[in-house]
Design a protein around this motif. Structure first.
Motif, PDB file in Angstrom:
ATOM      1  N   ASP A   1      10.366   3.664 -10.955  1.00 27.78           N
ATOM      2  CA  ASP A   1      11.003   2.605 -10.164  1.00 27.78           C
ATOM      3  C   ASP A   1      10.034   1.439 -10.074  1.00 27.78           C
TER       4      ASP A   1
ATOM      5  N   ASP B   1      12.816  -3.370 -10.782  1.00 31.24           N
ATOM      6  CA  ASP B   1      13.992  -2.589 -10.391  1.00 31.24           C
ATOM      7  C   ASP B   1      14.273  -2.728  -8.901  1.00 31.24           C
ATOM      8  N   LYS B   2      13.211  -2.738  -8.098  1.00 28.60           N
ATOM      9  CA  LYS B   2      13.388  -2.894  -6.651  1.00 28.60           C
ATOM     10  C   LYS B   2      13.988  -4.272  -6.328  1.00 28.60           C
TER      11      LYS B   2
ATOM     12  N   ARG C   1      15.783  -6.061  -8.325  1.00 29.72           N
ATOM     13  CA  ARG C   1      17.165  -6.092  -8.806  1.00 29.72           C
ATOM     14  C   ARG C   1      18.108  -5.483  -7.761  1.00 29.72           C
ATOM     15  N   ARG C   2      17.681  -4.367  -7.151  1.00 27.24           N
ATOM     16  CA  ARG C   2      18.511  -3.743  -6.127  1.00 27.24           C
ATOM     17  C   ARG C   2      18.663  -4.660  -4.921  1.00 27.24           C
TER      18      ARG C   2
ATOM     19  N   ARG D   1      21.118  -7.436  -5.746  1.00 22.86           N
ATOM     20  CA  ARG D   1      22.517  -6.995  -5.734  1.00 22.86           C
ATOM     21  C   ARG D   1      23.009  -6.678  -4.325  1.00 22.86           C
ATOM     22  N   ASP D   2      22.089  -6.262  -3.448  1.00 23.26           N
ATOM     23  CA  ASP D   2      22.479  -5.962  -2.065  1.00 23.26           C
ATOM     24  C   ASP D   2      22.552  -7.206  -1.192  1.00 23.26           C
TER      25      ASP D   2
END
Length: 445
Positions: free
Chosen positions: A154, A158-159, A161-162, A165-166
């Protein structure tokens, strides 16, 4: 192209338009005939011309709305033009071919939005990666194998990106570079009636002018939308979009020509009637079927459906030149609206006027209700004013409703969480004085 049966088309139109059964049947048959034509052997297909329609009826009875809803059902390019636009400056009116150019622009807009929807996911993924590059720039030089750290499952990217999206990063600001064309400094002065030349010249200059990069500081959410638009534009094949748009315009386009009665020439020795007949003769080749050159390519009008409408108070369809009459074989007469029709218009359609006002005032926390007697009183006022002044059909309901709800609309922000019930007495108090004063109602209602 829709495969709905005429009965289904009429049923769908009933959801939005009250009455006018004959007009609905006529347009339903015309739309179904387009589907039928596509099933015919190709050798005969090009010989089958659309059965153009003339709608005859007073203003405000649903002529334009029927045509507009028909185009939505067919998912077809649609434009509305007014015949009087071609006569406003005498013999040098607006170029009649402009209606076809407007239609192809509508077609391109429809197809482009459809294609954008197909690549939306891919475009958004690309936009996310570009935004992540801004938020977390890649290292300028790759690390050597000896110093490279092992990658965990991770990563920081990636963090991010999350979080992106949130929506956790929406308020954060980033600097975004966008490419824009230079704005021409010279205004092009175009004589009336030659607007199309102006649009083409501006389009040509915008393509020739150099592009430049602009830096903007924007919230992440706004930057993501801009990048997604840019990426979807890159993914689109605009040549394919244009070809499909031309095909749709030629096979399923609809042109609605309003106020056709205003160019019906009456017997006269000269004067403006000559101009009216001249407009008909200018329109005739397009309605009969011709090729119109546009900046997107040649467009044939042989199978475009033309729907003309007019009140024909001081003229009649037979005043149109014979060749023009012959291109509109289907004629339907729309009925004037009655008090009972107004009650149905206020309550029945999916987009009924009372539903619209309830929804508008609900945004201020107001629960607006109308008693049955109030609805009948509103319809009665609209019918009476139409009888005594100019009959503008259902459009009178908009004027009456605005007058009735004027005070509530003004005070709404201070009336949150309030239930307001309109009864017949309130309708009479607000409107009776205006209705009884004919001179006043002529200006206010």
């Amino acid at each position: 192209m829709t495969q709905m049966t005429p009965r289904e088309i009429v049923s769908e139109l009933d959801r939005f338009i009250v009455g006018q059964r004959n007009a609905k049947r006529a347009v339903a048959i015309a739309l179904r005939n387009r589907w039928r034509r596509q099933q015919v052997d190709e050798s005969l297909r090009d010989e089958i011309a659309p059965k153009n329609i003339i709608m005859i009826g007073p203003t405000g009875v649903g002529k334009t709305e029927i045509a507009r809803r028909l185009a939505r059902l067919a998912q077809a390019p649609f434009v509305k033009v007014e015949a009087t636009k071609f006569t406003e400056v005498g013999y040098v009116g607006r170029d009649v071919e402009s209606m076809v150019r407007d239609l192809i622009e509508q077609g391109i807009t429809i197809v482009r939005e459809e294609e954008r929807a197909k690549v939306e996911v891919q475009a958004r993924q690309r936009a996310e990666e570009r935004l992540l590059d801004i938020l977390l720039p890649p290292p300028s030089q790759p690390a050597s194998p000896a110093t490279a750290q092992p990658q965990s499952g991770d990563t920081t990217r990636d963090k991010l990106r999350r979080m992106l999206r949130d929506g956790a990063l929406d308020a954060r600001e980033v600097q975004l570079e966008t490419t824009k064309s230079a704005t021409p400094m010279v205004e092009i002065m175009t004589p009336q009636g030659m607007e199309e030349m102006e649009f083409n010249l501006k389009d040509m200059f915008s393509n020739l002018l150099p592009k430049h990069t602009v830096k903007q500081t924007l919230p992440v959410a706004e930057a993501l939308e801009i990048l997604a638009q840019e990426e979807s534009s890159k993914l689109l094949d605009m040549e394919a979009v244009t070809r499909e748009a031309i095909r749709r315009v030629e096979q399923s386009g609809i042109i609605f020509i309003d106020e056709i009665d205003k160019i019906a020439a009456r017997q006269s020795a000269g004067g403006p009637d000559v101009s009216r007949e001249g407009v008909q003769r200018d329109l005739l080749p397009i309605v009969e079927g011709s090729t119109v050159n546009t900046k997107h390519g040649a467009v044939r009008t042989d199978h475009v459906l033309f729907i003309a409408s007019g009140a024909f108070h001081s003229s009649k369809p037979s005043d149109l030149i014979p060749e023009f009459q012959g291109r509109f074989p289907t004629r339907v007469e729309l009925e004037a609206l009655t008090r009972d029709d107004f009650i149905r218009i206020l309550t029945e359609p999916d987009n009924a006027l009372l539903k619209q006002y309830r929804a508008l005032l609900a945004t201020e926390g107001i629960d607006l209700e109308f008693t049955d007697e109030a609805i009948a009183a509103i319809a009665d006022v609209a019918a009476r004013v139409n009888e005594r002044t100019e009959n503008i059909g259902a459009r009178r309901l908009h004027t009456v409703m605005e007058r009735l709800l004027d005070q509530i609309s003004f005070d709404a922000p201070e009336m949150a969480n309030t239930k307001v019930t309109i009864d017949a007495e309130q309708v009479r108090m607000r409107l009776e004085a205006v209705v009884n004063d004919e001179d006043l109602s002529r200006y206010i209602l």
